[in-house]
Design an enzyme around this catalytic site. Structure first.
Site, PDB file in Angstrom:
ATOM      1  CD  GLN A  89      -3.038  -0.462  -0.179  1.00  0.00           C
ATOM      2  OE1 GLN A  89      -3.108   0.711  -0.533  1.00  0.00           O
ATOM      3  NE2 GLN A  89      -3.694  -1.430  -0.804  1.00  0.00           N
ATOM      4  CB  SER A  90       4.122   1.904  -1.504  1.00  0.00           C
ATOM      5  OG  SER A  90       4.928   3.013  -1.826  1.00  0.00           O
ATOM      6  CG  ASN A  91       0.745   6.740   0.614  1.00  0.00           C
ATOM      7  OD1 ASN A  91      -0.378   6.484   0.211  1.00  0.00           O
ATOM      8  ND2 ASN A  91       1.075   6.718   1.904  1.00  0.00           N
ATOM      9  CB  CYS A  93       5.033   2.398  -5.259  1.00  0.00           C
ATOM     10  SG  CYS A  93       6.589   1.712  -4.659  1.00  0.00           S
TER      11      CYS A  93
END
Ligand SMILES: *Cc1c(COP(=O)(O)O)cnc(C)c1O
Length: 354
Positions: A89-91, A93
């Site tokens: 759930q990377s912001n 990326c």
């Protein structure tokens, strides 16, 4: 003997930043918004929110300011593909994939963690943005980096010119630069809006954002205190990282300022049961911000830090004499990935028959 740091004008600092290659992928400046209802609900300080959730890149966030510089660098090197990696759930990326699209570059995301059957939040956005996703189920940020360089090799063999955005390695200073720039933006807004901020409260993940804010404030000789709330790491680890990164960045810009460890304020008492775990603290903070100011916070970063702010006001650490600028670093897509943990279900009334 203490090193005497110099003070610089906003114009001088901006001119140093402007010498670096840069592509404006974000929509800047972001607004600085008064939150009178939230201030009243807390019965404490004047609160303003710096809306870096509105930087514009596919739901925005603090990684966008870094990407202005990263993309400048990538373009200068003639790269046509960017590789980044982080948890599912990377912001970071998601914003990287969005920026890549604006430059016509391909994005390869190395995401770690076990993928469920639900495409939600940032993962859904990565997919919509058309990023290539490599999922490494069992890894952490250190161990996953090996896969960045494997991907780089693979794409190079296939005729691409890849750019590895390794924030623990060679790309580490870009985030700091972004937040030195944000501090200049804030300082101008303080002037225009008649704000004398006593504190800037920010989430701290790796510490790049806080390093940039603290360095920016020190360069300007501003008296505002940058108060970091850790979402993951210990105060000791972050203080040494922030000190080092701010010094390296000042050197890089040719500016004669040294941030000392005792000037770095990191509070690590709100990490709780761990990264990304939603407890009552985050749930209540997310709801309070939404119900007073219609401000959407995410539970992993901004909600956790709002929870800390609420507690710090209760404990008298911040009072009515203070003016707090809360940095909203984005991360709002995480709300949808955490819907089960966040939803109250109250306020829903079903009428079965018309
Ligand atoms: C990455 C991130 C942070 C942490 O920023 P650092 O510069 O790593 O400390 C905070 N909030 C959000 C929403 C983020 O995505």
């Amino acid at each position: 003997m203490d090193h005497e740091s110099q003070i610089y004008s906003r114009q001088e600092i901006r001119s140093r930043l402007s010498r670096l290659p840069r592509v404006p992928v974000g929509l800047l400046p972001t607004p600085l918004q008064e939150c009178p209802r939230l201030s009243e609900a807390l019965g404490g300080p004047r609160i303003l929110v710096k809306r870096d959730d509105m930087t514009g890149l596919a739901f925005g966030g603090n990684k966008t300011r870094r990407l202005d510089f990263v993309m400048g660098d990538a373009k200068q090197r003639g790269c046509d593909l960017i590789i980044a990696g982080a948890p599912l759930q990377s912001n970071h990326c998601r914003q990287t994939a969005a920026a890549a699209n604006l430059l016509g570059m391909k994005a390869v995301l190395v995401l770690f963690g076990k993928m469920g059957d639900e495409m939600q939040g940032n993962l859904l956005l990565d997919d919509l943005l058309g990023a290539e996703i490599v999922n490494v189920e069992h890894a952490d940020l250190q161990s996953v980096r090996r896969f960045f360089y494997e991907q780089e090799e693979k794409y190079r063999r296939n005729g691409y010119n890849p750019y590895v955005l390794d924030t623990l390695g060679p790309s580490g200073h870009f985030g700091v630069l972004g937040y030195v720039d944000c501090t200049m933006e804030l300082s101008k807004q303080f002037e225009e809006q008649g704000v004398t901020a006593t504190h800037i409260v920010t989430p701290v993940g790796s510490g790049g954002t806080q390093a940039g804010l603290a360095l920016g404030a020190k360069l300007l000789g501003a008296s505002v205190q940058v108060y970091g709330v850790s979402i993951r790491k210990s105060k000791e680890e972050l203080t040494s990282f922030i000190t080092k990164k701010s010094r390296d960045t000042a050197d890089m810009l040719g500016l004669d300022v040294v941030l000392n460890p005792e000037e770095v304020v990191v509070d690590d008492r709100y990490v709780g049961p761990g990264y990304g775990v939603v407890t009552d603290v985050e749930r209540e903070a997310v709801r309070l911000a939404a119900r007073t100011e219609a401000l959407m916070l995410d539970p992993t970063y901004s909600g956790k830090v709002m929870g800390a702010l609420i507690d710090l006001v209760k404990k008298g650490r911040f009072g009515p004499q203070d003016t707090i600028v809360f940095l909203h670093t984005g991360g709002t897509p995480i709300i949808f990935a955490k819907s089960r943990a966040l939803a109250s279900g109250t306020g829903i009334h079903v009428i079965a028959q018309a």
